[in-house]
Scaffold this active site. Structure first.
Site, short mmCIF file in Angstrom:
data_model
loop_
_atom_site.label_atom_id
_atom_site.label_comp_id
_atom_site.label_asym_id
_atom_site.label_seq_id
_atom_site.Cartn_x
_atom_site.Cartn_y
_atom_site.Cartn_z
CG HIS A 1 -4.59 -0.18 3.49
ND1 HIS A 1 -3.34 -0.80 2.59
CD2 HIS A 1 -5.11 -0.13 3.21
CE1 HIS A 1 -4.03 -1.20 1.29
NE2 HIS A 1 -5.00 -0.82 2.17
CB CYS B 1 -1.14 -0.18 1.61
SG CYS B 1 -0.26 0.60 2.45
CG HIS C 1 -6.82 -0.32 -1.15
ND1 HIS C 1 -6.76 -0.43 -0.59
CD2 HIS C 1 -7.80 0.16 -2.05
CE1 HIS C 1 -7.58 -1.63 -1.13
NE2 HIS C 1 -8.63 -0.89 -2.05
#
Length: 139
Positions: free
Chosen positions: A87, A36, A99
């Site tokens: 994240h 990420c 993402h």
């Protein structure tokens, strides 16, 4: 806004679209595979912006933004591990973010998706007004 797409024709859209479908790779920072924060760092490097390498450090950069004030290019952060920031993605407009999903690779999800909605922590604005108008605003 492009028909059938969450994207308009901006530099941000072009960069994100160019890597959609790239596989997830833990520690990945290239088009061979991204995690990420590797993905967000790659995208922002295209704009001449140096982001930290990991999501917890990226969360310390930029200016906090309310969810209701998000604009394209803002970083959105989540607690997916149960222990703080774990994240990060890039807001692309229309309630969606790009993402690196561990199961789907680089893709677009909705912030209101039941999984992400309950894990949303906050957002940071990295791009200046000039950077936004140059790289992220719809043309």
């Amino acid at each position: 806004m492009g028909t059938g797409s969450a994207f308009a024709d901006s530099t941000l859209d072009t960069v994100v679209n160019s890597v959609i479908g790239t596989p997830y790779k833990y520690g990945g920072v290239t088009t061979a595979g991204f995690d990420c924060s590797g993905f967000t760092r790659y995208v922002f490097q295209k704009f001449g912006v140096d982001l930290a390498r990991v999501s917890t450090a990226q969360y310390k950069q930029g200016t906090p933004v309310a969810k209701s004030q998000l604009r394209e290019g803002d970083l959105v952060f989540f607690n997916t591990s149960g222990s703080g920031i774990s994240h990060v993605g890039i807001y692309v407009g229309d309630g969606k973010f790009a993402h690196a999903s561990s199961s789907k690779g680089i893709n677009i999800d909705n912030l209101d998706n039941s999984y992400y909605k309950t894990r949303y922590v906050g957002a940071k604005r990295i791009l200046s007004n000039w950077g936004y108008s140059t790289f992220a605003a719809e043309s």
